[in-house]
Design a protein around this motif. Structure first.
Motif, PDB file in Angstrom:
ATOM      1  N   ALA A   3      15.001  30.025  13.617  1.00 60.60           N
ATOM      2  CA  ALA A   3      15.798  29.456  12.465  1.00 60.60           C
ATOM      3  C   ALA A   3      15.499  30.377  11.263  1.00 60.60           C
ATOM      4  O   ALA A   3      14.200  30.907  10.819  1.00 60.60           O
ATOM      5  N   GLY A   4      16.746  30.981  10.236  1.00 64.78           N
ATOM      6  CA  GLY A   4      16.353  31.818   9.242  1.00 64.78           C
ATOM      7  C   GLY A   4      15.443  30.687   8.191  1.00 64.78           C
ATOM      8  O   GLY A   4      15.473  29.629   8.187  1.00 64.78           O
ATOM      9  N   ALA A   5      14.652  31.559   7.639  1.00 63.38           N
ATOM     10  CA  ALA A   5      13.524  30.997   6.580  1.00 63.38           C
ATOM     11  C   ALA A   5      14.021  30.015   5.520  1.00 63.38           C
ATOM     12  O   ALA A   5      13.952  29.135   5.341  1.00 63.38           O
ATOM     13  N   PRO A   6      15.292  30.343   4.877  1.00 55.03           N
ATOM     14  CA  PRO A   6      15.952  29.472   4.128  1.00 55.03           C
ATOM     15  C   PRO A   6      16.461  28.194   4.613  1.00 55.03           C
ATOM     16  O   PRO A   6      16.339  27.227   4.172  1.00 55.03           O
ATOM     17  N   ASP A   7      17.156  28.502   5.775  1.00 57.50           N
ATOM     18  CA  ASP A   7      17.627  27.167   6.490  1.00 57.50           C
ATOM     19  C   ASP A   7      16.481  26.310   6.954  1.00 57.50           C
ATOM     20  O   ASP A   7      16.579  25.104   6.974  1.00 57.50           O
ATOM     21  N   LEU A   8      15.570  26.996   7.451  1.00 56.59           N
ATOM     22  CA  LEU A   8      14.369  26.321   7.950  1.00 56.59           C
ATOM     23  C   LEU A   8      13.627  25.476   6.812  1.00 56.59           C
ATOM     24  O   LEU A   8      13.412  24.225   7.176  1.00 56.59           O
ATOM     25  N   GLU A   9      13.493  26.143   5.603  1.00 58.02           N
ATOM     26  CA  GLU A   9      13.136  25.170   4.473  1.00 58.02           C
ATOM     27  C   GLU A   9      13.869  24.310   4.148  1.00 58.02           C
ATOM     28  O   GLU A   9      13.506  23.015   3.883  1.00 58.02           O
ATOM     29  N   LEU A  10      15.108  24.359   3.889  1.00 57.11           N
ATOM     30  CA  LEU A  10      16.065  23.208   3.842  1.00 57.11           C
ATOM     31  C   LEU A  10      16.067  22.131   4.805  1.00 57.11           C
ATOM     32  O   LEU A  10      15.998  20.874   4.453  1.00 57.11           O
ATOM     33  N   LEU A  11      16.069  22.651   6.070  1.00 55.78           N
ATOM     34  CA  LEU A  11      16.020  21.614   7.142  1.00 55.78           C
ATOM     35  C   LEU A  11      14.400  20.939   7.043  1.00 55.78           C
ATOM     36  O   LEU A  11      14.502  19.519   7.155  1.00 55.78           O
ATOM     37  N   ARG A  12      13.509  21.415   6.817  1.00 56.67           N
ATOM     38  CA  ARG A  12      12.239  20.547   6.683  1.00 56.67           C
ATOM     39  C   ARG A  12      12.324  19.795   5.459  1.00 56.67           C
ATOM     40  O   ARG A  12      11.914  18.444   5.645  1.00 56.67           O
ATOM     41  N   ARG A  13      12.934  20.200   4.485  1.00 58.06           N
ATOM     42  CA  ARG A  13      13.072  19.159   3.378  1.00 58.06           C
ATOM     43  C   ARG A  13      13.961  17.915   3.811  1.00 58.06           C
ATOM     44  O   ARG A  13      13.606  16.693   3.136  1.00 58.06           O
ATOM     45  N   TYR A  14      14.941  18.314   4.467  1.00 58.30           N
ATOM     46  CA  TYR A  14      15.877  17.042   4.635  1.00 58.30           C
ATOM     47  C   TYR A  14      15.088  16.259   5.931  1.00 58.30           C
ATOM     48  O   TYR A  14      15.173  15.033   5.852  1.00 58.30           O
ATOM     49  N   GLY A  18      13.710  13.610   3.762  1.00 53.13           N
ATOM     50  CA  GLY A  18      14.866  12.948   3.207  1.00 53.13           C
ATOM     51  C   GLY A  18      15.571  13.376   2.255  1.00 53.13           C
ATOM     52  O   GLY A  18      16.423  12.721   1.652  1.00 53.13           O
ATOM     53  N   ASP A  19      15.283  14.766   1.844  1.00 53.64           N
ATOM     54  CA  ASP A  19      16.222  15.411   0.902  1.00 53.64           C
ATOM     55  C   ASP A  19      17.613  15.644   0.832  1.00 53.64           C
ATOM     56  O   ASP A  19      18.153  16.517   1.820  1.00 53.64           O
ATOM     57  N   ARG A  21      19.986  16.513  -1.121  1.00 46.97           N
ATOM     58  CA  ARG A  21      20.362  17.994  -1.650  1.00 46.97           C
ATOM     59  C   ARG A  21      20.245  19.120  -0.715  1.00 46.97           C
ATOM     60  O   ARG A  21      21.107  20.014  -0.541  1.00 46.97           O
ATOM     61  N   ALA A  22      19.253  19.040  -0.075  1.00 44.47           N
ATOM     62  CA  ALA A  22      18.982  19.956   1.007  1.00 44.47           C
ATOM     63  C   ALA A  22      20.078  19.994   2.079  1.00 44.47           C
ATOM     64  O   ALA A  22      20.443  21.128   2.613  1.00 44.47           O
ATOM     65  N   ARG A  23      20.436  18.952   2.521  1.00 40.23           N
ATOM     66  CA  ARG A  23      21.428  18.674   3.445  1.00 40.23           C
ATOM     67  C   ARG A  23      22.773  19.217   2.910  1.00 40.23           C
ATOM     68  O   ARG A  23      23.529  19.944   3.665  1.00 40.23           O
ATOM     69  N   GLU A  24      23.159  19.010   1.866  1.00 35.58           N
ATOM     70  CA  GLU A  24      24.232  19.571   0.991  1.00 35.58           C
ATOM     71  C   GLU A  24      24.322  20.852   1.037  1.00 35.58           C
ATOM     72  O   GLU A  24      25.248  21.490   1.226  1.00 35.58           O
ATOM     73  N   GLU A  25      23.318  21.231   0.753  1.00 37.49           N
ATOM     74  CA  GLU A  25      22.984  22.753   0.551  1.00 37.49           C
ATOM     75  C   GLU A  25      23.408  23.738   1.913  1.00 37.49           C
ATOM     76  O   GLU A  25      24.005  24.644   2.227  1.00 37.49           O
ATOM     77  N   LEU A  26      22.871  22.792   3.074  1.00 36.46           N
ATOM     78  CA  LEU A  26      22.702  23.638   4.308  1.00 36.46           C
ATOM     79  C   LEU A  26      24.373  23.354   4.655  1.00 36.46           C
ATOM     80  O   LEU A  26      24.950  24.440   5.203  1.00 36.46           O
ATOM     81  N   ILE A  27      25.090  22.400   4.337  1.00 38.74           N
ATOM     82  CA  ILE A  27      26.538  22.164   4.587  1.00 38.74           C
ATOM     83  C   ILE A  27      27.198  23.280   4.271  1.00 38.74           C
ATOM     84  O   ILE A  27      28.250  23.937   4.681  1.00 38.74           O
ATOM     85  N   ARG A  28      27.093  23.457   2.926  1.00 40.70           N
ATOM     86  CA  ARG A  28      27.634  24.453   2.029  1.00 40.70           C
ATOM     87  C   ARG A  28      27.342  26.027   2.538  1.00 40.70           C
ATOM     88  O   ARG A  28      28.623  26.678   2.495  1.00 40.70           O
ATOM     89  N   ARG A  29      26.260  26.193   2.833  1.00 41.28           N
ATOM     90  CA  ARG A  29      25.866  27.528   3.495  1.00 41.28           C
ATOM     91  C   ARG A  29      26.568  27.808   4.618  1.00 41.28           C
ATOM     92  O   ARG A  29      26.756  28.951   5.023  1.00 41.28           O
ATOM     93  N   HIS A  30      26.947  26.716   5.443  1.00 39.64           N
ATOM     94  CA  HIS A  30      27.633  26.979   6.944  1.00 39.64           C
ATOM     95  C   HIS A  30      28.846  26.606   7.153  1.00 39.64           C
ATOM     96  O   HIS A  30      29.437  26.748   8.241  1.00 39.64           O
ATOM     97  N   LEU A  31      29.752  26.443   5.997  1.00 39.28           N
ATOM     98  CA  LEU A  31      31.239  25.944   6.036  1.00 39.28           C
ATOM     99  C   LEU A  31      32.077  27.329   6.436  1.00 39.28           C
ATOM    100  O   LEU A  31      32.876  27.187   7.052  1.00 39.28           O
ATOM    101  N   PRO A  32      31.554  28.641   5.967  1.00 43.71           N
ATOM    102  CA  PRO A  32      32.000  29.579   6.461  1.00 43.71           C
ATOM    103  C   PRO A  32      32.195  29.803   8.057  1.00 43.71           C
ATOM    104  O   PRO A  32      32.951  30.216   8.689  1.00 43.71           O
TER     105      PRO A  32
END
Length: 242
Positions: A3-14, A18-19, A21-32
């Motif tokens: 997993a990419g480092a930015p995604d992995l960090e967000l996934l860990r936070r979520y 239970g973050d 905001r990290a979940r929302e950021e992951l959704i935003r990053r992968h909507l394309p």
């Protein structure tokens, strides 16, 4: 692929903290990615925006189910989940009439085979080629192709480009389709009593509009033999109908 480092960090936070905001950021990053996958299903009777919304649900499910120990990227993990959600939407909600699941799946397989074989052969595939590709009989493939009319029919409020009035205003006129429906109801019992090969040939000739030469190539017979079978089948049906 890890997993990419930015995604992995967000996934860990979520997942670990239970973050949301990290979940929302992951959704935003992968909507394309969701939009790209949804575009594969454009032109199938559903607005692309609706397909994207369904795909986004699949993305959210993938994020929620992701396991940090998997060692794959979120995009790799999410893609089959997004596609599965979209396909389920088309199977379960897109049909205007109730169609058995097995036939829905065969219809989807035949539709995909048309594109696949067309690209491979450089021409439209024959019914026999489609049957071999999907592992079904010619009759089953014909039935699956006919199922397209049960999916996303035109609205009664939608007129054609040539007419200004909507279709509802036309309902009071004589409808030639009624006669065709009555004729089909009369013919179908006689058609079902024919041998399977003769039924297939008649459907290819009068349902799909294939020439006798094309039918002969599909079923592996001479054109003269096909002509005799058509005459014999029609005579049997006329005698059955009386």
């Amino acid at each position: 692929m890890a997993a990419g480092a930015p995604d992995l960090e967000l996934l860990r936070r979520y997942h670990e903290r239970g973050d949301r905001r990290a979940r929302e950021e992951l959704i935003r990053r992968h909507l394309p990615l969701v939009r790209a996958l949804a575009r594969r299903y454009a032109g199938r009777g559903e607005p692309v925006e609706d397909i994207e919304q369904v795909g986004a649900i699949g993305l959210i499910k993938a994020i929620d189910r992701f396991e940090l120990s998997r060692g794959v990227s979120l995009a790799t993990f999410a893609t089959p989940t997004v596609l599965g959600e979209i396909r389920r939407h088309f199977r379960d909600r897109g049909w205007a009439v109730r169609v058995p699941r097995a036939l829905q799946e065969l219809h989807a397989a035949v539709t995909a085979a048309v594109d696949r074989l067309g690209a491979r052969l450089g021409r439209s595939p024959s019914v026999l080629e489609l049957a071999r590709e999907v592992g079904a009989t010619v009759e089953e493939v014909i039935e699956a192709l006919e199922l397209g009319s049960a999916y996303a029919p035109a609205s009664l409020d939608q007129g054609s480009e040539e007419q200004e009035t909507d279709a509802l205003e036309m309902l009071g006129h004589d409808e030639p389709g009624y006669a065709r429906s009555e004729m089909r109801a009369t013919i179908e019992p006689a058609l079902r009593r024919l041998p399977r090969r003769e039924r297939d040939i008649l459907r290819m000739r009068f349902g799909l509009g294939l020439s006798q030469a094309e039918i002969a190539r599909h079923v592996g017979l001479s054109q003269m033999h096909v002509s005799r079978l058509i005459r014999r089948a029609l005579a049997a049906m006329r005698e059955e109908i009386g």
